[in-house]
Design an enzyme around this catalytic site. Structure first.
Site, mmCIF file in Angstrom:
data_model
loop_
_atom_site.group_PDB
_atom_site.id
_atom_site.type_symbol
_atom_site.label_atom_id
_atom_site.label_comp_id
_atom_site.label_asym_id
_atom_site.label_seq_id
_atom_site.Cartn_x
_atom_site.Cartn_y
_atom_site.Cartn_z
ATOM 1 N N HIS A 1 49.779 30.188 42.289
ATOM 2 C CA HIS A 1 49.208 31.397 41.651
ATOM 3 C C HIS A 1 50.200 31.997 40.638
ATOM 4 O O HIS A 1 50.569 33.172 40.725
ATOM 5 C CB HIS A 1 48.826 32.436 42.710
ATOM 6 N N ARG B 1 40.089 32.332 40.819
ATOM 7 C CA ARG B 1 40.311 32.734 42.213
ATOM 8 C C ARG B 1 39.900 31.582 43.127
ATOM 9 O O ARG B 1 38.951 30.841 42.821
ATOM 10 C CB ARG B 1 39.453 33.964 42.550
HETATM 11 P P1 NAP Z 1 36.900 39.299 31.769
HETATM 12 O O1 NAP Z 1 37.442 39.682 30.444
HETATM 13 O O2 NAP Z 1 36.164 40.300 32.570
HETATM 14 O O3 NAP Z 1 35.996 38.014 31.527
HETATM 15 C C1 NAP Z 1 35.113 37.523 32.494
HETATM 16 C C2 NAP Z 1 34.101 36.606 31.831
HETATM 17 O O4 NAP Z 1 33.272 36.016 32.842
HETATM 18 C C3 NAP Z 1 33.178 37.337 30.860
HETATM 19 O O5 NAP Z 1 32.985 36.548 29.718
HETATM 20 C C4 NAP Z 1 31.864 37.456 31.639
HETATM 21 O O6 NAP Z 1 30.711 37.437 30.818
HETATM 22 C C5 NAP Z 1 31.915 36.199 32.461
HETATM 23 N N1 NAP Z 1 31.094 36.330 33.677
HETATM 24 C C6 NAP Z 1 31.284 37.146 34.736
HETATM 25 N N2 NAP Z 1 30.332 36.951 35.667
HETATM 26 C C7 NAP Z 1 29.504 36.007 35.157
HETATM 27 C C8 NAP Z 1 28.341 35.360 35.640
HETATM 28 N N3 NAP Z 1 27.803 35.659 36.837
HETATM 29 N N4 NAP Z 1 27.761 34.436 34.844
HETATM 30 C C9 NAP Z 1 28.266 34.133 33.642
HETATM 31 N N5 NAP Z 1 29.381 34.693 33.119
HETATM 32 C C10 NAP Z 1 29.994 35.614 33.886
HETATM 33 O O7 NAP Z 1 38.084 38.759 32.725
HETATM 34 P P2 NAP Z 1 39.478 38.103 32.278
HETATM 35 O O8 NAP Z 1 40.449 39.162 31.934
HETATM 36 O O9 NAP Z 1 39.201 37.033 31.286
HETATM 37 O O10 NAP Z 1 39.960 37.469 33.682
HETATM 38 C C11 NAP Z 1 39.205 36.473 34.334
HETATM 39 C C12 NAP Z 1 39.768 36.231 35.729
HETATM 40 O O11 NAP Z 1 40.986 35.500 35.652
HETATM 41 C C13 NAP Z 1 40.166 37.481 36.506
HETATM 42 O O12 NAP Z 1 39.051 38.096 37.123
HETATM 43 C C14 NAP Z 1 41.155 36.947 37.527
HETATM 44 O O13 NAP Z 1 40.509 36.663 38.744
HETATM 45 C C15 NAP Z 1 41.665 35.648 36.895
HETATM 46 N N6 NAP Z 1 43.122 35.691 36.637
HETATM 47 C C16 NAP Z 1 43.933 34.755 37.218
HETATM 48 C C17 NAP Z 1 45.303 34.779 36.973
HETATM 49 C C18 NAP Z 1 46.219 33.738 37.564
HETATM 50 O O14 NAP Z 1 47.447 33.898 37.472
HETATM 51 N N7 NAP Z 1 45.730 32.663 38.131
HETATM 52 C C19 NAP Z 1 45.843 35.749 36.132
HETATM 53 C C20 NAP Z 1 44.997 36.686 35.550
HETATM 54 C C21 NAP Z 1 43.624 36.654 35.815
HETATM 55 P P3 NAP Z 1 30.346 38.671 29.825
HETATM 56 O O15 NAP Z 1 31.506 38.773 28.864
HETATM 57 O O16 NAP Z 1 29.124 38.251 29.125
HETATM 58 O O17 NAP Z 1 30.228 39.874 30.698
#
Ligand code: NAP
Length: 308
Positions: free
Chosen positions: A271, A223
């Site tokens: 994006h 983001r």
């Molecule tokens: P997810 O499965 O919830 O993974 C998030 C990861 O971040 C987890 O490993 C979590 O740790 C870690 N995390 C969160 N807060 C943290 C902190 N304060 N310190 C350390 N680690 C932290 O999410 P996802 O499905 O992979 O998606 C990630 C993000 O990608 C989404 O939220 C979205 O904003 C972005 N995204 C972008 C696009 C695009 O087209 N550009 C498309 C899809 C998604 P734990 O596992 O230990 O909880």
């Protein structure tokens, strides 16, 4: 009972078609077509205008149409004590894998520089790095981070991941919350795939950049709010960073007069790293709607306390 769709772009047709295909018994409504707000038990949204949910008094769950949920928490009037869900989808993961891999390979093989040289009809071979000699650090080693890490590792990159809790992933070194500095010290390419929360907003800043190897490359596909834009410009100007690829921005679309547009060391994409596809994710949305109806535990839930 009905399932409500709310999208900022009002592009409802593909979602209604896909949900009907997933389960033809579901009554799907939009803010424009809903006749009885009280029959709505679940809403699925993408960037709903603030205050959208107030009139749906029997709402039990709100789902994000994408993997990210920060748009839900942006609304201070988001109903409390309600279940929140998001989308976890193989296509989202494989699209993200391919996009980040393309950016990493593009960077180590200098393809952006060659595109600029071609525009000037200049023939100028330069040295390049091999994947096996480059460490990619993935900040946010969750669903998408691990998928990307696995593909980069298959390509041959050395891969590390940083997340709140340590993960056990073959061929990849996983670092936990309090090991950030060790993780950053090795990351020659840093990929941000964190959710945007109070704790991660502005995490891509001068202090973090200073802990990376000199000349590291930044890829932000999470983001825009993760990045302190002025700190990126400073890190590029003093060559602490050699370049950046940005798919997400504080303001989208990126304003025409934004200074990022004119920088050769920044690659901009609108994006598009990984876009939620109605046909692919509607089955899990329909499943959750039916679980709400039956009072069952929901899939892919989001924690309001953690914000992801
Ligand atoms: P997810 O499965 O919830 O993974 C998030 C990861 O971040 C987890 O490993 C979590 O740790 C870690 N995390 C969160 N807060 C943290 C902190 N304060 N310190 C350390 N680690 C932290 O999410 P996802 O499905 O992979 O998606 C990630 C993000 O990608 C989404 O939220 C979205 O904003 C972005 N995204 C972008 C696009 C695009 O087209 N550009 C498309 C899809 C998604 P734990 O596992 O230990 O909880």
């Amino acid at each position: 009972m009905a399932l409500l769709l709310i999208r900022n772009d009002k592009n409802y047709t593909p979602w209604i078609d896909a949900l009907k295909k997933a389960d033809s018994s579901i009554t799907v409504v939009t803010p424009e077509t809903v006749e009885n707000p009280e029959e709505v038990t679940m809403a699925v949204t993408w960037k709903a205008p603030q205050g959208s949910f107030a009139k749906y008094t029997n709402l039990k769950a709100i789902g994000s149409m994408g993997a990210g949920v920060d748009h839900l928490f942006d609304d201070p009037s988001l109903p409390k004590n309600i279940s929140l869900t998001r989308v976890v989808d193989d296509k989202l993961a494989s699209d993200m894998q391919e996009f980040v891999s393309a950016l990493c390979l593009n960077h180590i093989r200098n393809l952006k520089e060659y595109a600029a040289l071609q525009a000037q009809a200049k023939w100028k071979p330069t040295s390049y790095k091999r994947a096996k000699d480059v460490t990619v650090g993935i900040l946010g080693f969750g669903t998408l981070g691990q998928a990307v890490g696995n593909m980069l590792s298959t390509i041959g990159f050395k891969v590390t991941g940083w997340s709140h809790s340590k993960k056990d992933v073959e061929q990849i070194t996983s670092y936990s919350q309090n090991e950030l500095d060790r993780f950053l010290a090795e990351a020659e390419i840093l990929v941000c795939l964190l959710p945007l929360t109070d704790k991660t907003e502005g995490i891509l800043n001068t202090e973090l950049f200073s802990k990376l190897p000199k000349g590291a490359y930044l890829i932000n596909v999470a983001r825009g709010g993760h990045l302190v834009e002025t700190d990126l410009i400073e890190a590029l100007n003093n060559r602490q960073l050699s370049g950046a690829a940005l798919d997400v921005f504080h303001t989208e679309p990126l304003p025409q007069d934004h200074l990022f547009w004119n920088r050769n060391d920044i690659t901009i994409t609108p994006h598009i790293a990984s876009m939620s596809n109605a046909a692919s994710v509607s089955a899990q949305i329909a499943e959750n709607y039916n679980r709400v109806k039956n009072g069952e535990e929901l899939l892919n839930t989001v924690s309001s306390e953690r914000g992801y």
